[in-house]
Design an enzyme around this catalytic site. Structure first.
Site, PDB file in Angstrom:
ATOM      1  N   LEU A  20      26.929  26.375 -82.034  1.00 17.18           N
ATOM      2  CA  LEU A  20      25.818  26.965 -82.792  1.00 17.18           C
ATOM      3  C   LEU A  20      25.849  28.491 -82.746  1.00 17.18           C
ATOM      4  O   LEU A  20      25.089  29.150 -83.457  1.00 17.18           O
ATOM      5  CB  LEU A  20      24.482  26.482 -82.214  1.00 17.18           C
ATOM      6  CG  LEU A  20      24.161  25.000 -82.401  1.00 17.18           C
ATOM      7  CD1 LEU A  20      22.917  24.629 -81.611  1.00 17.18           C
ATOM      8  CD2 LEU A  20      23.980  24.663 -83.865  1.00 17.18           C
ATOM      9  N   LYS A  69      36.105  29.470 -69.135  1.00 15.42           N
ATOM     10  CA  LYS A  69      35.234  30.472 -68.504  1.00 15.42           C
ATOM     11  C   LYS A  69      35.824  31.062 -67.218  1.00 15.42           C
ATOM     12  O   LYS A  69      35.497  32.192 -66.850  1.00 15.42           O
ATOM     13  CB  LYS A  69      33.856  29.873 -68.215  1.00 15.42           C
ATOM     14  CG  LYS A  69      33.037  29.615 -69.467  1.00 15.42           C
ATOM     15  CD  LYS A  69      31.649  29.126 -69.117  1.00 15.42           C
ATOM     16  CE  LYS A  69      30.839  28.868 -70.385  1.00 15.42           C
ATOM     17  NZ  LYS A  69      29.449  28.515 -70.076  1.00 15.42           N
ATOM     18  N   GLY A 130      30.714  24.001 -62.111  1.00 17.30           N
ATOM     19  CA  GLY A 130      31.694  24.589 -63.019  1.00 17.30           C
ATOM     20  C   GLY A 130      31.267  25.991 -63.407  1.00 17.30           C
ATOM     21  O   GLY A 130      30.386  26.584 -62.775  1.00 17.30           O
ATOM     22  N   GLY A 131      31.864  26.531 -64.476  1.00 18.61           N
ATOM     23  CA  GLY A 131      31.569  27.905 -64.891  1.00 18.61           C
ATOM     24  C   GLY A 131      30.095  28.159 -65.113  1.00 18.61           C
ATOM     25  O   GLY A 131      29.523  29.122 -64.580  1.00 18.61           O
ATOM     26  N   ASN A 150      27.867  18.637 -56.529  1.00 20.96           N
ATOM     27  CA  ASN A 150      29.063  18.507 -57.357  1.00 20.96           C
ATOM     28  C   ASN A 150      29.876  17.311 -56.880  1.00 20.96           C
ATOM     29  O   ASN A 150      29.852  16.962 -55.703  1.00 20.96           O
ATOM     30  CB  ASN A 150      29.905  19.790 -57.265  1.00 20.96           C
ATOM     31  CG  ASN A 150      30.887  19.921 -58.408  1.00 20.96           C
ATOM     32  OD1 ASN A 150      30.486  20.016 -59.573  1.00 20.96           O
ATOM     33  ND2 ASN A 150      32.172  19.900 -58.106  1.00 20.96           N
ATOM     34  N   THR A 152      33.089  17.141 -56.623  1.00 16.78           N
ATOM     35  CA  THR A 152      34.001  17.713 -55.631  1.00 16.78           C
ATOM     36  C   THR A 152      33.179  18.652 -54.759  1.00 16.78           C
ATOM     37  O   THR A 152      32.838  19.761 -55.174  1.00 16.78           O
ATOM     38  CB  THR A 152      35.131  18.513 -56.325  1.00 16.78           C
ATOM     39  OG1 THR A 152      35.657  17.748 -57.391  1.00 16.78           O
ATOM     40  CG2 THR A 152      36.219  18.887 -55.347  1.00 16.78           C
ATOM     41  N   ILE A 153      32.862  18.208 -53.564  1.00 14.14           N
ATOM     42  CA  ILE A 153      31.920  18.948 -52.716  1.00 14.14           C
ATOM     43  C   ILE A 153      32.428  20.346 -52.371  1.00 14.14           C
ATOM     44  O   ILE A 153      31.648  21.287 -52.212  1.00 14.14           O
ATOM     45  CB  ILE A 153      31.586  18.137 -51.431  1.00 14.14           C
ATOM     46  CG1 ILE A 153      30.378  18.766 -50.726  1.00 14.14           C
ATOM     47  CG2 ILE A 153      32.786  18.016 -50.524  1.00 14.14           C
ATOM     48  CD1 ILE A 153      29.828  17.925 -49.588  1.00 14.14           C
ATOM     49  N   ILE A 211      21.520  21.641 -69.892  1.00 15.30           N
ATOM     50  CA  ILE A 211      22.189  22.706 -70.653  1.00 15.30           C
ATOM     51  C   ILE A 211      22.924  22.142 -71.871  1.00 15.30           C
ATOM     52  O   ILE A 211      23.363  22.896 -72.732  1.00 15.30           O
ATOM     53  CB  ILE A 211      23.139  23.555 -69.780  1.00 15.30           C
ATOM     54  CG1 ILE A 211      24.425  22.802 -69.431  1.00 15.30           C
ATOM     55  CG2 ILE A 211      22.432  24.068 -68.539  1.00 15.30           C
ATOM     56  CD1 ILE A 211      25.525  23.708 -68.895  1.00 15.30           C
TER      57      ILE A 211
END
Length: 271
Positions: A20, A69, A130-131, A150, A152-153, A211
């Protein structure tokens, strides 16, 4: 009207056809009478050449989205303090051939939340490191108590140097009970009927932000509405982070109401 003086901006990622950002930024250029255009650049591979192209073609600035990112950093000349600290960039400014990386995801999320609730001193649970997740956690940790979960800790634990608690997604039930605000900062729910958070863990009054903005009303947000939570869709963060990118490029304060209005109209047309 496009001519020899038109400045070019864009978004780099894969995929970006759904983005967008062109709709919102082109509306802002029109409002402010800026001779510029914003276009999507879908980069399937060879990010290095794409970034070199930004310099070579004198593109004034780009947003960077998934999956680049973090990878984009090694191709930039300079980073803002926030981007340096968290290792994530979503906005690049071309300063006469010097490419400077910034992150506006965190400030975008913070301003979106502040529109609906008190952020200072809140207990905030973020899903995903993540980013975007890192940027949001870093920004909010300046004023609130933040936990990041997460799969993956190890990725979540890396944020502990900023006073953020990192843990595994398996600890979700415990932390949802602790949280005042819950943020999904993963892509789970994007164009799919999935939620990392079961409905039974939600409770009235909890603030839930996703998000993801396609769909606008994700399964997580529908669960939140059904349980009496305050639900905040991903478009709010998108417009606020986009407005901050626009300010970095042009010096003008982006009109978030206009950005949201044109984005919603575009989404409605494509239902």
């Amino acid at each position: 009207m496009i001519n020899g003086e038109t400045k070019i901006y864009g978004i780099i990622g894969n995929p970006v056809k759904h983005s967008l950002s062109p709709i919102m930024h082109n509306a802002l250029f029109k409002k402010f009478g800026i001779n510029a255009i914003y276009v999507p650049f879908e980069v399937k591979k060879d990010l290095k050449n794409a970034i070199n192209g930004v310099k070579a073609l004198d593109i004034q600035g780009v947003n960077v989205t998934m999956p680049y990112k973090e990878e984009v950093i090694k191709f930039l000349d300079e980073l803002s303090e926030d981007s340096q600290n968290i290792g994530s960039v979503n906005t690049v400014v071309n300063l006469e051939g010097k490419l400077v990386g910034y992150t506006t995801d965190g400030i975008g999320a913070r301003r979106a939340l502040e529109r609906f609730t008190q952020v200072d001193g809140a207990n905030i649970l973020i899903l995903g490191a993540g980013g975007a997740g890192k940027a949001i956690a870093y920004e909010l940790s300046k004023v609130a108590n933040v936990v990041v979960l997460n799969r993956t800790i190890e990725k979540a634990k890396r944020l502990e140097k900023f006073g953020i608690v990192g843990d595994s997604l398996e600890a979700l039930p415990y932390y949802v009970e602790w949280a005042d605000i819950l943020i999904n900062a993963t892509s789970v729910g994007m164009n799919e009927e999935k939620s990392l958070v079961p409905k039974n863990l939600l409770r009235p009054g909890l603030v839930v932000m996703d998000i993801v903005y396609k769909p606008l009303n994700t399964l997580l947000l529908r669960y939140a509405q059904e349980k009496g939570c305050i639900a905040i869709d991903g478009l709010w963060m998108l417009v606020y982070q986009g407005a901050e990118s626009f300010r970095l490029w042009t010096g003008e304060e982006g009109d978030v109401e206009l950005m949201r209005r044109v984005a919603l109209a575009w989404l409605r047309e494509r239902k």
